[in-house]
Write a protein that holds these residues in place. Sequence first.
Motif, PDB file in Angstrom:
ATOM      1  N   SER A  33       0.821  -1.202   0.000  1.00  0.00           N
ATOM      2  CA  SER A  33       0.000   0.000   0.000  1.00  0.00           C
ATOM      3  C   SER A  33       0.861   1.260   0.000  1.00  0.00           C
ATOM      4  N   GLY A  34       0.366   2.307  -0.676  1.00  0.00           N
ATOM      5  CA  GLY A  34       1.024   3.603  -0.666  1.00  0.00           C
ATOM      6  C   GLY A  34       2.405   3.570  -1.285  1.00  0.00           C
ATOM      7  N   GLU A  35       3.371   4.122  -0.579  1.00  0.00           N
ATOM      8  CA  GLU A  35       4.739   4.193  -1.090  1.00  0.00           C
ATOM      9  C   GLU A  35       5.479   2.868  -0.952  1.00  0.00           C
ATOM     10  N   ASN A  36       4.806   1.843  -0.417  1.00  0.00           N
ATOM     11  CA  ASN A  36       5.408   0.523  -0.235  1.00  0.00           C
ATOM     12  C   ASN A  36       6.659   0.585   0.635  1.00  0.00           C
ATOM     13  N   ASP A  37       6.722   1.604   1.495  1.00  0.00           N
ATOM     14  CA  ASP A  37       7.852   1.768   2.419  1.00  0.00           C
ATOM     15  C   ASP A  37       9.185   1.837   1.673  1.00  0.00           C
ATOM     16  N   PHE A  38       9.103   2.174   0.389  1.00  0.00           N
ATOM     17  CA  PHE A  38      10.262   2.263  -0.495  1.00  0.00           C
ATOM     18  C   PHE A  38      11.119   0.990  -0.451  1.00  0.00           C
ATOM     19  N   VAL A  39      10.464  -0.141  -0.224  1.00  0.00           N
ATOM     20  CA  VAL A  39      11.228  -1.388  -0.193  1.00  0.00           C
ATOM     21  C   VAL A  39      11.250  -2.053  -1.563  1.00  0.00           C
ATOM     22  N   THR A  40      10.435  -1.601  -2.483  1.00  0.00           N
ATOM     23  CA  THR A  40      10.340  -2.282  -3.771  1.00  0.00           C
ATOM     24  C   THR A  40      10.479  -1.354  -4.968  1.00  0.00           C
ATOM     25  N   HIS A  41      10.501  -0.059  -4.794  1.00  0.00           N
ATOM     26  CA  HIS A  41      10.502   0.922  -5.883  1.00  0.00           C
ATOM     27  C   HIS A  41       9.148   1.023  -6.569  1.00  0.00           C
ATOM     28  N   ALA A  42       8.475  -0.111  -6.776  1.00  0.00           N
ATOM     29  CA  ALA A  42       7.230  -0.108  -7.527  1.00  0.00           C
ATOM     30  C   ALA A  42       6.165   0.709  -6.802  1.00  0.00           C
ATOM     31  N   ARG A  43       5.205   1.228  -7.577  1.00  0.00           N
ATOM     32  CA  ARG A  43       4.162   2.071  -6.998  1.00  0.00           C
ATOM     33  C   ARG A  43       2.793   1.464  -7.267  1.00  0.00           C
ATOM     34  N   TYR A  44       2.054   1.224  -6.220  1.00  0.00           N
ATOM     35  CA  TYR A  44       0.659   0.828  -6.299  1.00  0.00           C
ATOM     36  C   TYR A  44       0.062   1.070  -4.932  1.00  0.00           C
ATOM     37  N   ASP A  45      -1.228   1.100  -4.857  1.00  0.00           N
ATOM     38  CA  ASP A  45      -1.886   1.395  -3.581  1.00  0.00           C
ATOM     39  C   ASP A  45      -3.036   0.426  -3.382  1.00  0.00           C
ATOM     40  N   ILE A  46      -2.691  -0.829  -3.118  1.00  0.00           N
ATOM     41  CA  ILE A  46      -3.695  -1.864  -2.900  1.00  0.00           C
ATOM     42  C   ILE A  46      -4.281  -1.701  -1.503  1.00  0.00           C
ATOM     43  N   PRO A  47      -5.608  -1.674  -1.368  1.00  0.00           N
ATOM     44  CA  PRO A  47      -6.195  -1.554  -0.030  1.00  0.00           C
ATOM     45  C   PRO A  47      -5.826  -2.748   0.849  1.00  0.00           C
ATOM     46  N   VAL A  48      -5.256  -2.452   2.007  1.00  0.00           N
ATOM     47  CA  VAL A  48      -4.895  -3.486   2.990  1.00  0.00           C
ATOM     48  C   VAL A  48      -5.629  -3.185   4.286  1.00  0.00           C
ATOM     49  N   SER A  49      -6.438  -4.126   4.768  1.00  0.00           N
ATOM     50  CA  SER A  49      -7.219  -3.932   5.991  1.00  0.00           C
ATOM     51  C   SER A  49      -6.875  -5.012   7.003  1.00  0.00           C
ATOM     52  N   TYR A  50      -7.021  -4.662   8.285  1.00  0.00           N
ATOM     53  CA  TYR A  50      -6.733  -5.599   9.371  1.00  0.00           C
ATOM     54  C   TYR A  50      -8.035  -6.151   9.941  1.00  0.00           C
ATOM     55  N   ARG A  51      -7.973  -7.428  10.348  1.00  0.00           N
ATOM     56  CA  ARG A  51      -9.089  -8.064  11.039  1.00  0.00           C
ATOM     57  C   ARG A  51      -8.515  -8.830  12.236  1.00  0.00           C
ATOM     58  N   THR A  52      -8.613  -8.219  13.435  1.00  0.00           N
ATOM     59  CA  THR A  52      -8.108  -8.877  14.646  1.00  0.00           C
ATOM     60  C   THR A  52      -8.981  -8.591  15.856  1.00  0.00           C
ATOM     61  N   LEU A  53      -9.632  -7.422  15.898  1.00  0.00           N
ATOM     62  CA  LEU A  53     -10.437  -7.033  17.055  1.00  0.00           C
ATOM     63  C   LEU A  53     -11.883  -7.472  16.884  1.00  0.00           C
ATOM     64  N   SER A  54     -12.549  -7.757  18.004  1.00  0.00           N
ATOM     65  CA  SER A  54     -13.934  -8.200  17.967  1.00  0.00           C
ATOM     66  C   SER A  54     -14.852  -7.098  17.445  1.00  0.00           C
ATOM     67  N   TYR A  55     -15.964  -7.529  16.855  1.00  0.00           N
ATOM     68  CA  TYR A  55     -16.928  -6.609  16.262  1.00  0.00           C
ATOM     69  C   TYR A  55     -18.313  -7.071  16.688  1.00  0.00           C
ATOM     70  N   GLY A  56     -18.789  -6.491  17.806  1.00  0.00           N
ATOM     71  CA  GLY A  56     -20.056  -6.969  18.362  1.00  0.00           C
ATOM     72  C   GLY A  56     -19.920  -8.410  18.822  1.00  0.00           C
ATOM     73  N   LYS A  57     -20.780  -9.273  18.329  1.00  0.00           N
ATOM     74  CA  LYS A  57     -20.719 -10.681  18.680  1.00  0.00           C
ATOM     75  C   LYS A  57     -19.759 -11.470  17.792  1.00  0.00           C
ATOM     76  N   ASP A  58     -19.246 -10.820  16.759  1.00  0.00           N
ATOM     77  CA  ASP A  58     -18.339 -11.500  15.829  1.00  0.00           C
ATOM     78  C   ASP A  58     -16.891 -11.354  16.289  1.00  0.00           C
ATOM     79  N   ILE A  59     -16.044 -12.300  15.870  1.00  0.00           N
ATOM     80  CA  ILE A  59     -14.645 -12.237  16.282  1.00  0.00           C
ATOM     81  C   ILE A  59     -13.922 -11.070  15.607  1.00  0.00           C
ATOM     82  N   PHE A  60     -14.401 -10.662  14.425  1.00  0.00           N
ATOM     83  CA  PHE A  60     -13.866  -9.459  13.769  1.00  0.00           C
ATOM     84  C   PHE A  60     -14.905  -8.931  12.788  1.00  0.00           C
TER      85      PHE A  60
END
Length: 390
Positions: A33-60
């Motif tokens: 995502s974004g500048e890719n932390d300048f670890v690859t030179h390449a440029r793209y911005d793929i959406p990256v989302s996290y799923r770890t915290l509970s969401y109501g009755k669901d685990i995420f």
Amino acid sequence: MKSFKSPLSIYVIWHPSFKEGIKYAESIYNTYSGENDFVTHARYDIPVSYRTLSYGKDIFAPIPFSESDKNALIILVDEFMFNDEDWTIGLNKLLKSKPKNTRVFPISFSKYAFDLNKEFLSSTQFIKTKQQSPDFGNDFASNNKIIKYRLLESIAKFLFNVKENYNTKTDSDAPIKLFISHAKADGEKLAIDFRNYIYGNTKLKAFFDANDIADGHYFEQEIKKNIDHSAFIIFNTDEYANREWCRKEVIIAKRYRCPIIAVMDIKKGERRSFPYSGNFPTIIWDDNFEEVINLILSQIISDKYNELFLKSIVTMYKLEEKYSCIILPKAPELFNYIDIERFKEERKEVKPFIILYPDPPIGIEELNLLNDIDSEIKFITPLMLPTYTT
């Protein structure tokens, strides 16, 4: 206006008690995502989302599969996840409901990881870290190196496969071919070492000029056929630009819009650098096999994702109703006028021409040079679209 769909969204899933999960998740985010932390030179911005915290009755929180053309679920499987009944039930529900456009990439951080979900993951190839061995312990750097390469290759293959109604259980992604372009005079040993590394340490395929051409086949046509389904690595040595076939290979690769990188190994210098060998990432050769492979895989992802992303933009804004539109997956250059003139000849349209390419916009000095050829063509990026859609 049609709603926008990302060509690919990535979701990283881990148990909240797995404290190092956030470090791996952040590394994945920085790579895609974004500048890719300048670890690859390449440029793209793929959406990256996290799923770890509970969401109501669901685990995420639920995953909106329909908002993207493809989804990648990266599951960090450790002992906390394996021993938590709520998580095993929740993951089973998720895996049971995932659509065909979704690929699961499980990563093992425990010797029990492979027993987490036998119904849906028993036939899935895990990315295996060294952490699953109790004698190894928790070495983030070593594990992350494994994960980074394996995911880059897997995501690149996943994006390359654009078949509709794709079945992840019966259809396997075609292997990525790396075309190794080199001058035999001073680059053959380097290229052979690189090819041997590919076959000894990766799941990639290599195309190595005459050694991979069947007897009786026409050399140039065989190269064209393989370039058209490959990524292209230039080993730029002192003699590279002096060789006719090396120059031909670069031109053919550009004509087919292959993902390209150049590995720089100039010792004394070049009598004349090849003018068409540019407009792509370069990397200095230092026996850094892994870095070179990661860079070409990142360039594959960049080119394919940007191409699909820009096609979605064209569709969303209905640009082709007002313009003749050409999409470029990377910054424009004078070489692109070959395609522009061919496009004009085939379409014979009188609508204004726009060339859509990824952000950021090129500098005014490059733009002026391009418009010296044709001042009527507009070279724009998504950031500049409001001017053309109002």
